[in-house]
Write an enzyme that holds these catalytic residues in place. Structure first.
Site, PDB file in Angstrom:
ATOM      1  N   ASP A 121     -19.710  -6.260  32.882  1.00 52.37           N
ATOM      2  CA  ASP A 121     -20.289  -6.025  34.209  1.00 52.37           C
ATOM      3  C   ASP A 121     -20.359  -4.535  34.527  1.00 52.37           C
ATOM      4  O   ASP A 121     -20.008  -4.102  35.621  1.00 52.37           O
ATOM      5  CB  ASP A 121     -19.483  -6.790  35.270  1.00 52.37           C
ATOM      6  CG  ASP A 121     -20.259  -6.990  36.565  1.00 52.37           C
ATOM      7  OD1 ASP A 121     -21.447  -6.596  36.619  1.00 52.37           O
ATOM      8  OD2 ASP A 121     -19.681  -7.530  37.516  1.00 52.37           O
TER       9      ASP A 121
ATOM     10  N   ASN B  92     -19.499  -1.005  40.030  1.00 53.55           N
ATOM     11  CA  ASN B  92     -18.184  -1.180  39.407  1.00 53.55           C
ATOM     12  C   ASN B  92     -17.614   0.098  38.808  1.00 53.55           C
ATOM     13  O   ASN B  92     -16.675   0.056  38.013  1.00 53.55           O
ATOM     14  CB  ASN B  92     -18.254  -2.276  38.342  1.00 53.55           C
ATOM     15  CG  ASN B  92     -18.463  -3.643  38.972  1.00 53.55           C
ATOM     16  OD1 ASN B  92     -18.089  -3.848  40.125  1.00 53.55           O
ATOM     17  ND2 ASN B  92     -19.073  -4.549  38.232  1.00 53.55           N
TER      18      ASN B  92
ATOM     19  N   ASP C  20     -13.093  -2.809  37.776  1.00 51.10           N
ATOM     20  CA  ASP C  20     -13.478  -4.217  37.858  1.00 51.10           C
ATOM     21  C   ASP C  20     -13.518  -4.912  36.516  1.00 51.10           C
ATOM     22  O   ASP C  20     -14.575  -5.301  36.024  1.00 51.10           O
ATOM     23  CB  ASP C  20     -14.829  -4.359  38.552  1.00 51.10           C
ATOM     24  CG  ASP C  20     -14.627  -4.864  39.957  1.00 51.10           C
ATOM     25  OD1 ASP C  20     -14.170  -6.004  40.085  1.00 51.10           O
ATOM     26  OD2 ASP C  20     -14.860  -4.097  40.890  1.00 51.10           O
TER      27      ASP C  20
END
Ligand code: ADE
Length: 321
Positions: free
Chosen positions: A182, A187, A200
Site C-alpha cells: 500500500d 501512507n 502503515d
C-alpha cells in the site's frame, strides 16, 4: 485457553522489552492525527521513554473498535482491525531504516486497548503535506519567514528528495523481503527536516478517503495504486510495490492530486490492460515521467528494481546532492 490470558494479543515474553506502561502515556484527546474506518492515531506524550526522565511526543495508534472489543476480558476475540495492528507491531519490531516509521513501543497489557507507539512525524501525511504546500506562495515565505508556516513551499528539488527517500525505503523493504502492498503518499509521513517515513504496515489505514479503497469481497483495496497483476490475480511482490511507487511519483509531480481523475475503479483494470497510462502532469520533467512509465510496465520483470530507482533519482538530483 487459560495460558493466553497471560500473553494478551499473542505477545511473547521477548516482546516485553517493547512494553510501555500505560501510566507513562498521556494521550492528547484533542489531537487525532488520523482517523479512518480501520484505526485511529492520536498524539501522545510519553514520560521517561528514554529513561532520562524526559518527555517525548509520540503517535499512539489503536484499532478503531478498541474500546468495544479489544480487551482482555473478552478472551481471544480479535477484530480484523486489531489483527492488522498486531501484524504491524510484529513487522516493525524487525525493521530499522531512516525512511521507515520507527516503532517506539506498545501498550499490550489487558487493562486497556492495544496501543502501538510510533515516532511522531510533525508534518503528517505526505499527501496532505503536498496539498497544503499548494497554498503557500513562495514570495509570502520570503517576505515574512516568521509567519506561522507549518508547511514550507515545496521545491522541485524537495520533490526529488522525497522520491529518493521513498525509493531508499523501498529498496530496504525489498532487501528485507517485505512487500508493503500500500505504498501511496497517504501512507508516507513527513517528519521534521522534510524526512519521509514510509508507514502503515498492517494494511491499517489511518485515513479513509473517498474512492481510494474500493470495496470488494476482500475488504478495501487501493485500486488506483495497484499493479495489473495485483488487480487480476491478487499477486503482490516488490515489483507491484514498484508500480505503486510510480503512482506515488505521479502524486509528487501533481502535489497530491488523485490519480486517474474521472476513471471509476471498475473501469481501471480494462483501461490499463489495453495500454492506457496516466499522461505526463504539467510541470513534470520528461525524465521523471519516463521513470513512472517504467514502473507501470505490464510485465513486472521489466519494471525497474528499487535499487535502480534510487540510482536514477540520484542522477536526477545531480551528484553532490
Ligand atoms: N499520523 C499517522 N501516524 C502519524 C505519526 N506517526 N506522526 C504524525 N502523524 C501521524
Amino acid at each position: 485457553h487459560s495460558n493466553m490470558s497471560f500473553l494478551p494479543f499473542g505477545i511473547s515474553a521477548t516482546d516485553r522489552k517493547w512494553e510501555i506502561p500505560r501510566k507513562w502515556l498521556i494521550i492528547d484527546e484533542k489531537t487525532p492525527l488520523g482517523e479512518g474506518e480501520f484505526g485511529q492515531v492520536m498524539r501522545a506524550t510519553v514520560t521517561s521513554v528514554t529513561g532520562i526522565g524526559g518527555h517525548r511526543v509520540v503517535a499512539a495508534k489503536m484499532a478503531k473498535t478498541a474500546v468495544m472489543i479489544n480487551r482482555g476480558d473478552v478472551g481471544e476475540m480479535i477484530s480484523p482491525e486489531l489483527a492488522d495492528l498486531l501484524s504491524e507491531f510484529h513487522l516493525l519490531k524487525d525493521v530499522s531504516h531512516p525512511n521507515v516509521i520507527k516503532l517506539l513501543g506498545a501498550c499490550t497489557d489487558v487493562s486497556g486497548p492495544f496501543l502501538l507507539i510510533l515516532e511522531y512525524c510533525e508534518h503528517g501525511s505526505l499527501r496532505n503535506y503536498l496539498r497544503r504546500s499548494r497554498l503557500v506562495l513562495p514570495e509570502q515565505q520570503q517576505q515574512n519567514p516568521s509567519s506561522v508556516m507549518v508547511t514550507p513551499a515545496v521545491t522541485p528539488r524537495d520533490l526529488l528528495s522525497f522520491a529518493w527517500q521513498i525509493s531508499q525505503a523501498g529498496a530496504y523493504l525489498c532487501e528485507m523481503k517485505l512487500v508493503h502492498r500500500d505504498l501511496a503518499a497517504r501512507n508516507v509521513l513527513v517528519a521534521s527536516g522534510k524526512v519521509c517515513k514510509v508507514s502503515d504496515f498492517g494494511l491499517t489505514r489511518d485515513v479513509y478517503e473517498g474512492d481510494t479503497y474500493f470495496k470488494t469481497s476482500k475488504g478495501r483495496v487501493p485500486i488506483k495504486w495497484m499493479a495489473l497483476e495485483s488487480l487480476s490475480d491478487h499477486v503482490y511482490t516488490s515489483k507491484s510495490d514498484v508500480w505503486s511507487f510510480g503512482v506515488l511519483l505521479w502524486e509528487l509531480a501533481t502535489l497530491g492530486a488523485n490519480p486517474y481523475p474521472g476513471v471509476t475503479p471498475e473501469r481501471l483494470y480494462r483501461l490499463l490492460k489495453t495500454g492506457y497510462r496516466m499522461e505526463k502532469p504539467d510541470n513534470c520533467s520528461e525524465e521523471l515521467y519516463d521513470l513512472m512509465m517504467k514502473c507501470w510496465r505490464e510485465d513486472p520483470q521489466e519494471r525497474p528494481q528499487f535499487a535502480e530507482l534510487v540510482k536514477t533519482v540520484e542522477d536526477m538530483l545531480g551528484v553532490g546532492m
